[in-house]
Every structure is written in C-alpha cells, then in structure tokens.
Design an enzyme around this catalytic site. Structure first.
Site, PDB file in Angstrom:
ATOM      1  N   SER A  30      31.753  32.843 -91.296  1.00 56.13           N
ATOM      2  CA  SER A  30      30.764  32.457 -90.305  1.00 56.13           C
ATOM      3  C   SER A  30      31.352  32.582 -88.902  1.00 56.13           C
ATOM      4  O   SER A  30      30.704  33.109 -87.997  1.00 56.13           O
ATOM      5  CB  SER A  30      30.318  31.031 -90.607  1.00 56.13           C
ATOM      6  OG  SER A  30      29.603  30.502 -89.541  1.00 56.13           O
ATOM      7  N   CYS A  62      47.133  25.672 -93.290  1.00 62.86           N
ATOM      8  CA  CYS A  62      46.084  24.889 -93.932  1.00 62.86           C
ATOM      9  C   CYS A  62      45.112  24.450 -92.854  1.00 62.86           C
ATOM     10  O   CYS A  62      45.512  24.219 -91.722  1.00 62.86           O
ATOM     11  CB  CYS A  62      46.666  23.634 -94.585  1.00 62.86           C
ATOM     12  SG  CYS A  62      47.740  23.987 -95.946  1.00 62.86           S
ATOM     13  N   ARG A  92      30.440  19.939 -91.876  1.00 60.51           N
ATOM     14  CA  ARG A  92      29.117  20.522 -91.655  1.00 60.51           C
ATOM     15  C   ARG A  92      28.502  20.075 -90.333  1.00 60.51           C
ATOM     16  O   ARG A  92      27.310  19.949 -90.192  1.00 60.51           O
ATOM     17  CB  ARG A  92      28.185  20.175 -92.825  1.00 60.51           C
ATOM     18  CG  ARG A  92      28.750  20.679 -94.149  1.00 60.51           C
ATOM     19  CD  ARG A  92      27.799  20.551 -95.294  1.00 60.51           C
ATOM     20  NE  ARG A  92      26.480  21.020 -94.928  1.00 60.51           N
ATOM     21  CZ  ARG A  92      25.369  20.272 -95.036  1.00 60.51           C
ATOM     22  NH1 ARG A  92      25.417  19.047 -95.496  1.00 60.51           N
ATOM     23  NH2 ARG A  92      24.201  20.776 -94.693  1.00 60.51           N
ATOM     24  N   ARG A  93      29.400  19.853 -89.380  1.00 62.77           N
ATOM     25  CA  ARG A  93      28.900  19.491 -88.052  1.00 62.77           C
ATOM     26  C   ARG A  93      29.519  20.383 -86.978  1.00 62.77           C
ATOM     27  O   ARG A  93      29.480  20.066 -85.804  1.00 62.77           O
ATOM     28  CB  ARG A  93      29.210  18.016 -87.771  1.00 62.77           C
ATOM     29  CG  ARG A  93      28.273  17.097 -88.544  1.00 62.77           C
ATOM     30  CD  ARG A  93      28.842  15.722 -88.771  1.00 62.77           C
ATOM     31  NE  ARG A  93      29.165  15.023 -87.532  1.00 62.77           N
ATOM     32  CZ  ARG A  93      29.666  13.791 -87.480  1.00 62.77           C
ATOM     33  NH1 ARG A  93      29.881  13.133 -88.606  1.00 62.77           N
ATOM     34  NH2 ARG A  93      29.938  13.223 -86.336  1.00 62.77           N
ATOM     35  N   GLY A  94      30.100  21.462 -87.401  1.00 65.24           N
ATOM     36  CA  GLY A  94      30.617  22.413 -86.425  1.00 65.24           C
ATOM     37  C   GLY A  94      32.079  22.218 -86.062  1.00 65.24           C
ATOM     38  O   GLY A  94      32.655  23.005 -85.321  1.00 65.24           O
ATOM     39  N   GLY A 124      34.672  22.412 -88.071  1.00 64.52           N
ATOM     40  CA  GLY A 124      35.512  23.412 -88.731  1.00 64.52           C
ATOM     41  C   GLY A 124      35.595  24.673 -87.894  1.00 64.52           C
ATOM     42  O   GLY A 124      36.682  25.222 -87.687  1.00 64.52           O
ATOM     43  N   LYS A 125      34.447  25.095 -87.406  1.00 64.25           N
ATOM     44  CA  LYS A 125      34.437  26.285 -86.576  1.00 64.25           C
ATOM     45  C   LYS A 125      35.227  26.050 -85.294  1.00 64.25           C
ATOM     46  O   LYS A 125      35.886  26.947 -84.773  1.00 64.25           O
ATOM     47  CB  LYS A 125      32.987  26.646 -86.258  1.00 64.25           C
ATOM     48  CG  LYS A 125      32.771  28.133 -86.180  1.00 64.25           C
ATOM     49  CD  LYS A 125      31.309  28.490 -86.281  1.00 64.25           C
ATOM     50  CE  LYS A 125      30.846  28.501 -87.724  1.00 64.25           C
ATOM     51  NZ  LYS A 125      29.390  28.525 -87.841  1.00 64.25           N
ATOM     52  N   GLU A 181      46.173  31.823 -93.772  1.00 65.19           N
ATOM     53  CA  GLU A 181      46.942  32.050 -94.986  1.00 65.19           C
ATOM     54  C   GLU A 181      46.002  32.061 -96.197  1.00 65.19           C
ATOM     55  O   GLU A 181      44.998  31.365 -96.222  1.00 65.19           O
ATOM     56  CB  GLU A 181      47.981  30.929 -95.127  1.00 65.19           C
ATOM     57  CG  GLU A 181      49.002  31.164 -96.208  1.00 65.19           C
ATOM     58  CD  GLU A 181      50.018  30.016 -96.301  1.00 65.19           C
ATOM     59  OE1 GLU A 181      50.367  29.448 -95.249  1.00 65.19           O
ATOM     60  OE2 GLU A 181      50.446  29.712 -97.416  1.00 65.19           O
ATOM     61  N   THR A 186      38.654  20.037 -92.186  1.00 68.09           N
ATOM     62  CA  THR A 186      37.835  19.052 -91.487  1.00 68.09           C
ATOM     63  C   THR A 186      37.635  17.924 -92.476  1.00 68.09           C
ATOM     64  O   THR A 186      37.245  18.157 -93.619  1.00 68.09           O
ATOM     65  CB  THR A 186      36.463  19.640 -91.124  1.00 68.09           C
ATOM     66  OG1 THR A 186      36.661  20.867 -90.441  1.00 68.09           O
ATOM     67  CG2 THR A 186      35.698  18.688 -90.241  1.00 68.09           C
TER      68      THR A 186
END
Lengths: 717, 491
Positions: free
Chosen positions: B394, B347, B356-358, B360-361, B381, B350
């Site tokens: 992305s 799992c 939406r501030r990077g 997550g990436k 998964e 963020t």
C-alpha cells in the site's frame, strides 16, 4: 504468451517508461498478456503464509475495490483500551518541552532497585512497620541486593549482614522472609529476568533463552565458502601480529634500560675518575669491614623454614612439597635460575676474587634498582631466552649477558671468598665452619650457619640444625650486645644515612620510622663482611621479604585462597612498587657522586633482577620477629637437598655487595604495603618472610600459579 | 533408528506426531474417543461478521483444567495469531481425523502435513521426502526436555510437512546433531532480525504463551510466542510499564515500579517531532534493557522475529504519540546499523490498538525518510508478514502513484520516468518498485517498448486513498544525522 511470436525484452530499470492513461490507449487490451513477460517479483512472504485465507481475501478485495473494505481486513486478536485506573496508576503530567529530547545513555542507570514489591511483601512490610519504620524502597533495596548477590545459591545470613548493613531484627525478618519466598518462587529469581544462555551450549535450543551474545564471528558474505576459514586465519594473524608488537615493545623497553644503565655506569666511572679512586680504595674504605663479631661455633638448628601462624604458610608448604616433582618439567622461567645453579653451584663455590666485593657500593646498586624497576620493566625478559632448547642445560643454561663483565672462576683459589682479599686476610679460616649467626636487626640469633658466596655474588647462608637451637634462641640478647650497634653511627658513609633521611624524613610517622629502620638495617647488613654473622644481615634486608610478599600478592588472585584478603592484591602491589621505586630512583641519582664501582654495573637489569630475586629466595633469615618463632624442620630436607644451589640465582660472584641495591625500594615497598594494610600490618611482611624462608620454593610457587611471564613476578617483586 | 524405536516405546504419545491424517473411520462418532495432539477436525469460530464458521483445525495441545479439557487449535490456512484454546463443545467430533501413523517409507500422500497441499508446498514436501524418516527425531529430544520440564503443554514436534527446508546439519544425519551437549546445533544466522528458517520451531514457540499484556491504557492479546521469563507466562495478565516496557507480574509491582521509573518517553534521542507524533532513536547496544523489553513486546506480534541474539547491531525507532501523560508508544521499527542487504527496516510493528489507523504507513514512510537522508535505497527485511506485505504494498503503491500522477507533460511530450529514478526519489529499492508496478498492473509492453499505464480505477482508488491519508512525515521535522557504523569497531 502463446499467441505472441516475439519475446519481450527484459525490463530495463534505466530506460525511461512513458506514462499513459488507459483512455489514451484503446488498443492496449491486445497487449495485456505480455505483462507476464516481466518476471514476477516475489512478495517477500513465506510461501505457506502467503496462501493464508485472510490474506488472499484481503489481496483480492484490494485488487477489486482498490481500497480496503472493512470486512476484508485480516482479523487479529482484539485489544482493549479502557483501563480505567490508568490515571491513578500513571500519576503526574508531562508538559511537552520545546526542545527535542536528548538523552545520555549513560545517565539512564539510576540506583533504583530492580525488585518491585508485591502485595505479599506489602503484608510483611505492614507487619514490620508495627515495630519499626521501613519504607518500601528500603525493603526493595534489601531484596534487590540479596537477589543480586545470590547467583547460584542463596546468600547466607552472615553474608546478608555484610551486604545489607541493616538493623539486626529487620535484617533477620527480611532475610528469613526472602529465603522462604525464594524457595517458593517458580522462577530462578524474584526479579523476573530473561533466561540467559549458558556457555556450554545447552541452551541453544531453549526458546526462552533470548538475546544471546553474538560470538565474534565475521558476518560472512554469501557465496563464499571459505570465508569462515579465512576469517579464522585472519584472526590468527592478528593475534600473532599483536604478539609481535608486544615483544617489540618489550625489546624497546629493554634496550632503553640498557642504554640508561650504560650512561649511568659511565657516570659512575667518571665520578670515580674525578675522585681519583683508581684502585678502588675509596670504595674499600667505604666498605671496610666492621668490627668482627663474635662467633658461636656451637651447633644450632636451622630456623630456616619458619612456620607462621598464617594461612599463607600452608599454601607455601604445599608448593614446597611438590617442588621436586614439578621442577623438571616446569615450563616457567622462574625455575631456570634455580636449576641452573643447582648444577653449577659446586663450581661456583670456590668463589670469585674478593676484589670485586668492595668495588661495589650502594649507590651503584641502587642504580640497578632504578633502572629495572623504576621504569616498571616487568615484562622485560632475559634476552638469552630463545635458544634454550639447544643448550644441554636446557632452560637453565648459563648465558652470557651483553654488557656484563664476567670474571673467570678462580679455580686455583678454590676457597676464594671475599675475606681472602688482602685486606681481609686471615678471616677465611671460618668460612667452612658453621658458626653461630646472628642478625643485627632484629637482634636475634638464627642459629648455626655457614656463609658462602653464590655465583652471582649473593651471599648464601647454609644453616644447620642442632639440638641446641632452643638454647641458641636465648642467646639473642647476647648476640645483640656482642654485635654492638653497627648502625649509622659506625657507618663509614654517614652521608648515606643522612641522605636517607632526606629522602624519607623521619616525620614521626610510623612509616618513616620503619623505613629508616630498614634503611639502617640495610646499610649495615649489606656491607660486605668477612664474618658469617654479617651475612645474615643480607637476609634480614627488606628486599627478599618484599619479593616474597609481592609474589604472595600476585598469587592472591590466582589462588584465591583464604588468606587472600591479608595480602595486597596485585594492582595495589604494582602500585606500591612503582611508587616506591620511583622514590628510590631519586635517591640513586643523588647518590651518584659516591659511586665508585664498575663491576657488574653493565649487567642488564633483567638478569640483575633475577639475581636479586634469586638471592632473596635464598635468604632464610628473618626480618621480623614473628618469623623466627617457628621453624619448619620438615622443610629442611628440601632446602638442604636442592637448596643451596638452587637458592642461588644467576648473580655473579663479584657482586657480593651489590644485592643491597634493590633494598631501598624493596623496603619502602614493604613499608608501604604494610602500612596500606591497616588491619593486619604485621601479617603481610611476616608471611612474606615465611615464604622467603621457603626460599627456593618460591619460584616454583610462582610457576605453579601460572604467572608465566618469564621474570615478571621476580621483577615485580 | 534404534534409539528412535526406543523413544517410541517409552513415549507413546509422540507417535501421534509422526502420523498423518486419514479420513475418518467409523469409531470417530464414539463420544468417548480421545482427541489427541495432531488430530484435525472442524472447530467453531466466529468470523468478522460474527457468523459461525467451522474451519478445519488441528489440535496442537491439550490441557486439563479442573472440570474440563481445553484444546489449543490452529485453524488450517489461518494465521497462527488466531490460534486459541477452545472448549470441547466447539469441536466437531463427527468429522474428527486421526493422525495416521506415518509409513516408514513415506509416500507422497502419506507424508504428514498440517495444511492442504498447494503447489508451493509440494516443493517443500519433496524436500522433506528426500530426508529420511528420522528427520523429526531431533525435535523429539528437544521436546522431551520440554515435557520433563513439566509444562502444561504436551510436546508436539514440527510437522515435517511444514517448512522443513532444513539444512543438512539438522536433517537426519544423526540424532545427536541437535543434542544440547554436543556443540552448537546450527545457530541461526547472526545478521538480521527475522527467521525464515522455521526448522527450529517447536511446539513451545508455535503456541502463544502470554494471555494478556497490559500496557498503559491498553490490554493486548498477544499473537505469538514471546520469551518473557517463563514464570510470568502463567499469569492471566502481564503488566508492562508503558514507558520503559519493564515486565511486572502484578499491578502492585507495576505501581511500585512507577514510583521508581520516571521515564515518560522512550529512553532515546527524539529525532522527529511534528504535532503529537515523535520518533525516538534507541541504540540497541547502549540501551540494552529498553531494547530487549521492546523486542519482547514486539515478539508478541511478530511471528518471524527472532530474539536469538542480542540487540547490539540494531537501532530502534520508536514512534510515540504525546498526551499530557507522556509519549505513548504507538509502534516502532528496528534497523540494522549496517545492513549488507540494503535493509532499511528489520522489524516493524504498530501496536494492535493503533493498527489500521495509518500509523503503519507513517512508520514505513519514516523509514524511507531515513534512507533518503542516508542517500540509500532500502527494503524491509524478509520474510514479510501478511500485514507487512499489505502495508508495504500500500505504501509503495501510493508513493509511486503519487510520483507518476504528478509528472506533467514536458514540452508537450508524454511524461516518462525510469525505474531507477523512481527508486532514487523514493529510496524504495528497485525491486520493490518493479514488484509494485507489476502488482498494480501498470507495466505494459506496447509497440515494442515498456510503458506505464494508469487506469481509471487506479487513479480513482489512489485519490481516495490519499484523501484518507492524513498522517504524513514532514521531512523538515526530522533531525537525523546518519552515523557511519562501519567506522566503529563494533556497533
């Protein structure tokens, strides 16, 4: 695709792909449709979610603009980040350490209460604080303990008192408050907890149940239907292998014990040889009968089933009553010796040539003790076990033991009691008579009893009841005096007593006192004597009492009866046993030079132990005065009907004196156990004797209580 | 079927559950008409431009609070996270569609379904059709229990049209198959952390149960159901300790808790730190309390996450941002200690305030850095959520494009690379590389061979995106030694 007449080859991940810029390939447009030749990879999303409006919008926006547009993102419920009281709530500052944090997971559990006070509690606290000082953390700890102690139902005020150990007023107010609050509480606990799964599977669909245990199940590979089945087979195999390992382990221990026994026997023989004791004279000297005790031939009551004011007694009785019905189908081995001798007893009764009795001496016997218990050989099972089905006697069939010298029953001398031995000639006149029997220590009269020798050489007392019992009880002092004091002073083997002193010096502590007392007692009592009175001494030894005591202890966890707390629990019993036994082992070693016996020495310890315990079961005699005060007439029938025989365990006739062997450890054990129970020092032995008095029912009880290891409980004891 | 009929008789309100929707009949306009569960009608909501729109919605539940009724609505073809309680004035009663009682022998169009048909759904329906009408019975029983529990929400079964790819054991073989007393009714699989089989969804898990969570400086609006203790679900705000994530019913309790809780960072080993960003590794077996608290919080934002089983086989990597108060949780991902399917993330989340501030990436990048250390390729998964898909795509796009653009011509030859090489360099599983290349339209078949082509807008878009991507993982700051979990008896 339709335009194209060829099929694109499959995309090969190992094949190099040249990289072009679009501007380098002006003719690429013609080939675009071929893109589809590459199978579309799944997105990994659920199909229905994939088509959701906002996602599709975002995806198309991305493919058009090559970047996210502010209004094209997937909307989510908003979050606020302006908690104004944050700084007041989270006080203090943290300087960033140079090192990375490393945490020991075990150190995380601090002793802080999980319960957190709410404003309602604060009101109470303020009220209480007018009368006394109570800190929030103290209150939280109290509630926390109450909560955690209340599993299914609330703890009672008395339990709460034990639990909290607080001032009475405080306790009462907090407890009442807690009970009230708990009743109004909507959750199952005042400390909110994640719902736990229930074993019955009723919570399998409960959405609020989380973090279920993963049952031991193999994480099977896909596409393998039989994985589960084979996994279960593997589990079974594993279980069986581990059982095999256990059995082999036990065999190893048994064989070790046997070897040691053999060595020691050899040593004994050598010593005897060095001493020139070829005829057993030294032994017989040592074991020469003491002065004959006066006999009371008047009829007496059996004081056999002694009723104690102890709770355990009830328990025992219960089993006593169930004894008969259970007996036949009882799958446990404890019953085996009993039943076996129920049948064979008449045959055995004629007894063995008396010779053997005096050939055995104490040191000899102690050796057994050393072997079988010193190594804590509890799980050692009798080797003859497996073939019980084939024997007509079933589980109770007599089995020959390797290394044990068996003597033919002396059928001709049907009355072959020990006192028929040449040295003891003339004493056998009393052997069929019930005569008044008394114990030397404690000095009391047990009433009318008849002594005989069981098959294993154990001495059995058949007691008879009579109306004169009350009178006889008053004879106690007379008995005492008439018995004289056959203690250490008269002891033909003063060395032994001194030895005892060495091992367990009378340091003035009660433990030592008791111990030496008991040792003296043992010495006296286990001297093979022609008189019935002496035999009672057999029973008065500590061994039986320990047997029963420990069985009691074993029973405690299983039965969980109210009397439980009065006994040692099993682990401590084991501990006591092992501790004490090792001590007795030393004594044995030191005693070796005095060993002058061969008979029965080779008998493997396993059976020996059974003998002992069996013998102990037949002992109806008291060790402690508490025991004698009451008698249980109702238990008499039981005892009588199946008692004599069943009371006898497979000891051998010629080992008449041998049973004294286990005594030191047993007695010490009893002593240790007793002293470890500060609060109720008397109760334990007394109850133990009580159960001993129940004699043959004991195995039943053990069996009933599911202590299934063949002879374990007996050996433990 | 006998018992089914009985059931219907005594619980008439369930009838609605087996209805599908017919186009409005005249009496809808009648203002007195009752809007029941299962009805569909346009419901007013504001879109991101703050404009009114009237998407079609389905009534999932009705509750009465003093003075008025509230309706729990699911906007058709919107994510569940936007489901909400609405007042009656937001319902467009003129276009109300009643659920039509389901025909005994379902026809293709008569089958209930909460969503308009799409090709995929047709498949699902076909599967559903093959099942007897009893299919939804087990749910009724479950739901009935719920109803008897006195929850405010009215029970509503799954819509059979909604993902009913049920295994036969809960299909219509017998009504008792899901009966609680009768053994184990198809417990979910024990590996992984996500459920793709939603057949166990019932009305309880379909609806958000927590209104608001206060975590440190933030107030979060949960998106989905989370099995926090039931008595806490009625609270207007659930308070969480920012550092140990313990749930508390009131601010007072939180205050008290903070006097006892001295954690200022997640209770694990810090395995990465650069600037203010740290990662903590937490063992789901050794630190159960924290892992469970984290999962409960995460469940509020992860639809497919399952908390059915314990956390033992997982490691949790919590990303924090440091300030003078401590190490504040930003997001996390969990990872199976041993994955049979090359999953390197179970799992991933963020927390909304940081989205939406990077971050997550950054989490994704970190997960692949771990895989690189392990020398494996990995993949998240499945199923992915919508946001998960976008984030991963992305990340994959940027990672792959980064490599492709950096390739320089070698001896004047055109640079080339295999998919396997890309996979090895990035630790991105081969399939994900291919799907990304496809998604970006980079793979072309040209003159008898596959080539990768970089178009202008791809290159420009990538360069723009990389300029915005400030947060990166620095592999030098990672102090991580993978453990071989297979060598331990149990995790």
């Amino acid at each position: 695709m339709s335009k194209l007449s060829f099929r694109a080859r499959a995309l090969d991940a190992a094949k190099p792909l040249p990289i072009y810029r679009n501007k380098d390939l002006p003719d690429l447009k013609d080939c675009v449709s071929i893109n589809r030749a590459v199978p579309q990879m799944p997105t990994g999303m659920e199909k229905e979610e994939e088509s959701e409006h906002h996602l599709q919008r975002a995806i198309s926006a991305q493919s058009v603009f090559r970047e996210k547009k502010e209004n094209m993102v997937i909307p989510v419920p908003e979050a606020e980040s302006n908690i104004t009281y944050y700084d007041r709530l989270y006080k203090g500052e943290l300087k960033i350490p140079k090192q990375l944090f490393h945490i020991q997971p075990l150190g995380l559990d601090n002793e802080q209460p999980d319960y957190d006070m709410d404003s309602e509690d604060e009101t109470l606290l303020n009220r209480l604080n007018r009368k006394m000082e109570i800190k929030p953390i103290q209150f939280e700890t109290m509630v926390d303990r109450l909560e955690k102690a209340s599993a299914n139902q609330l703890v009672t005020i008395t339990e709460a008192k034990l639990l909290l150990n607080e001032d009475d007023y405080l306790l009462k107010s907090v407890y009442d408050y807690w009970v009230r609050k708990r009743k109004n509480c909507r959750g199952p606990s005042l400390i909110p907890l994640i719902k736990q799964e229930k074993r019955d599977g009723s919570t399998n669909n409960d959405a609020y149940v989380a973090f279920r245990r993963r049952t031991e199940k193999m994480q099977t590979r896909k596409n393998r239907k039989n994985d589960e089945a084979s996994y279960e087979k593997m589990l079974k195999l594993r279980r069986e292998f581990s059982r095999t390992v256990t059995i082999l382990e036990m065999i190893k221990r048994r064989e070790k014990s046997k070897r040691e026994l053999l060595h020691l026997t050899l040593e004994v023989v050598e010593k005897r040889y060095q001493m020139g004791d070829f005829t057993g004279e030294v032994l017989s000297e040592v074991t020469a009968p003491l002065a004959e005790k006066p006999m009371y031939t008047s009829p007496i009551t059996l004081s056999n089933g002694n009723r104690h004011n102890h709770k355990a007694e009830i328990k025992i009785k219960y089993h006593g009553h169930h004894n008969i019905s259970v007996k036949e189908e009882d799958p446990f081995d404890f019953v085996r010796p009993r039943k076996k001798y129920t049948r064979r007893d008449p045959l055995c009764r004629p007894g063995r040539p008396a010779k053997r009795q005096h050939v055995v001496n104490k040191a000899d016997i102690k050796q057994y003790d050393f072997h079988s218990s010193g190594e804590e050989d509890y799980p050692l099972s009798p080797p003859s076990e497996p073939d019980e089905e084939n024997d007509p006697d079933g589980a109770f069939a007599f089995r020959r033991k390797a290394g044990c010298s068996y003597l033919a029953p002396c059928v001709a001398q049907s009355s072959g009691f020990l006192w028929e031995h040449p040295e003891l000639v003339g004493l056998d006149a009393v052997r069929y008579r019930h005569s008044l029997t008394a114990l030397s220590v404690p000095q009391r009269c047990v009433g009318l009893a008849r002594r005989r020798v069981g098959r294993g050489g154990r001495i059995l007392m058949d007691r008879a009841s009579s109306e004169l019992d009350t009178v006889l009880k008053q004879l106690d002092s007379a008995v005492y005096t008439s018995f004289g004091r056959p203690g250490p002073p008269d002891c033909p083997d003063p060395w032994l007593s001194s030895q005892n002193h060495k091992t367990m010096p009378r340091s003035g502590s009660s433990l030592a006192d008791i111990l030496s007392n008991i040792q003296d007692l043992r010495w006296r009592c286990f001297r093979p004597r022609p008189t019935q009175g002496d035999c009672t001494g057999d029973r008065s030894t500590g061994r039986p009492s320990v047997d029963c005591r420990l069985s009691e202890a074993l029973l405690v966890p299983a039965k969980n009866s109210g009397s439980g707390e009065l006994f040692l629990n099993t682990p401590s019993a084991y501990f006591a046993a092992s501790a004490v036994i090792s001590a007795s082992g030393q004594v044995n070693n030191e005693n070796k030079p005095h060993n002058a016996t061969v008979n029965g020495v080779l008998q493997p310890s396993g059976e020996l132990w059974m003998n002992r315990s069996g013998r102990s079961l037949c002992g109806g005699g008291p060790l402690f005065p508490a025991h004698t005060t009451t008698s249980t007439p109702q238990s008499l029938p039981n005892h009588r009907d199946q008692g004599h025989g069943s009371a006898v365990s497979p000891a051998h006739h010629h080992h008449n004196a041998r049973p004294s062997g286990p005594l030191p450890s047993a007695l010490k054990l009893a002593t240790v156990a007793t002293s470890s129970l500060d609060r109720v020092p008397k109760v334990t032995p007394a109850s133990a004797i009580g159960s001993m008095a129940r004699d043959n029912h004991e195995p039943e009880r053990l069996a009933l209580n599911g202590i299934s290891e063949t002879t374990v409980p007996m050996e433990v004891t | 079927m006998q018992s089914a009929e009985t059931l219907w008789l005594c619980k008439p309100r369930f009838i609605s559950c087996l209805r599908s929707w017919s186009v409005t009949i005249p009496q809808v306009t009648n203002p007195g008409v009752d809007v029941v569960e299962g009805c569909r009608l346009p419901v007013l909501r504001k879109n991101q431009e703050n404009e009114d729109e009237w998407p079609l919605a389905e009534i999932l539940s009705v509750k009465e609070i003093p003075g008025r009724k509230l309706y729990y609505v699911h906007y058709i073809d919107f994510n569940k996270r936007l489901d909400e309680w609405v007042t009656p004035d937001r319902l467009d009663m003129k276009k109300l569609q009643f659920p039509k009682k389901e025909a005994k022998t379902p026809t293709k169009n008569g089958l209930p379904g909460s969503r308009p048909s799409s090709p995929e759904r047709e498949v699902v329906r076909a599967a559903g059709k093959s099942l007897p009408t009893k299919t939804s019975l087990p749910d009724f029983q479950v739901l009935q229990q719920q109803a008897q529990n006195g929850t405010a929400r009215r029970p509503m079964p799954n819509q059979p049209g909604r993902k009913r790819k049920q295994p036969p054991n809960c299909g219509g073989t017998d009504e008792d198959s899901q009966d609680s007393s009768d053994g184990i009714p198809s417990a979910p699989r024990m590996t992984g952390s996500l459920v793709s089989d939603r057949s166990h969804d019932d009305i309880v898990t379909r609806m958000k149960n927590i209104d608001c969570i206060e975590l440190g400086r933030h107030r979060l609006k949960p998106w989905y159901f989370s099995p926090y203790p039931q008595e806490l679900t009625t609270l207007p705000i659930l308070y969480l300790c920012e550092f140990c994530l313990k749930y508390l019913k009131s601010l007072k309790c939180l205050q008290r808790h903070l006097t006892k809780c001295n954690l200022r960072h997640p209770p694990g080993n810090e395995i990465y730190r650069k600037g203010t960003i740290s990662f903590f590794e937490i063992d789901g077996r050794k630190n159960k309390t924290y892992s469970q608290n984290l999962c409960l919080l995460a469940k509020c934002f992860l639809d497919h996450k399952t908390l059915y089983y314990d956390t033992d086989p997982f490691l949790f990597y919590v990303m924090t941002e440091y300030d003078s108060k401590g190490f504040h949780i930003v997001g996390y991902f969990s990872k199976e200690k041993e994955s049979t399917e090359d999953y390197n993330v179970a799992c991933i989340l963020t927390l909304p305030p940081y989205q939406r501030r990077g971050y997550g990436k950054l989490l994704i990048e970190f997960s692949y850095e771990l895989s690189k250390v392990e020398g494996k390729t990995g993949t998240p998964e499945k199923p992915l959520s919508d946001l998960g898909l976008l984030s991963y795509r992305s990340y994959w796009s940027q990672t792959i494009l980064e490599i492709l653009m950096d390739l320089k011509p070698d001896n004047g030859e055109r640079p080339q690379i295999t998919i396997n090489e890309i996979s090895e360099i990035t630790s991105v599983k081969k399939e994900d590389v291919i799907s990304t290349l496809q998604y970006l339209n980079l793979i072309n078949y040209y003159k008898g061979q596959y080539i990768l082509t970089l178009s202008e807008d791809i290159v420009e878009g990538h360069e723009r995106a990389m300029q915005k991507r400030h947060l990166r993982i620095d592999p030098k700051c990672l102090h991580f030694t993978p453990k071989d979990w297979s060598k331990r008896g149990k995790w």
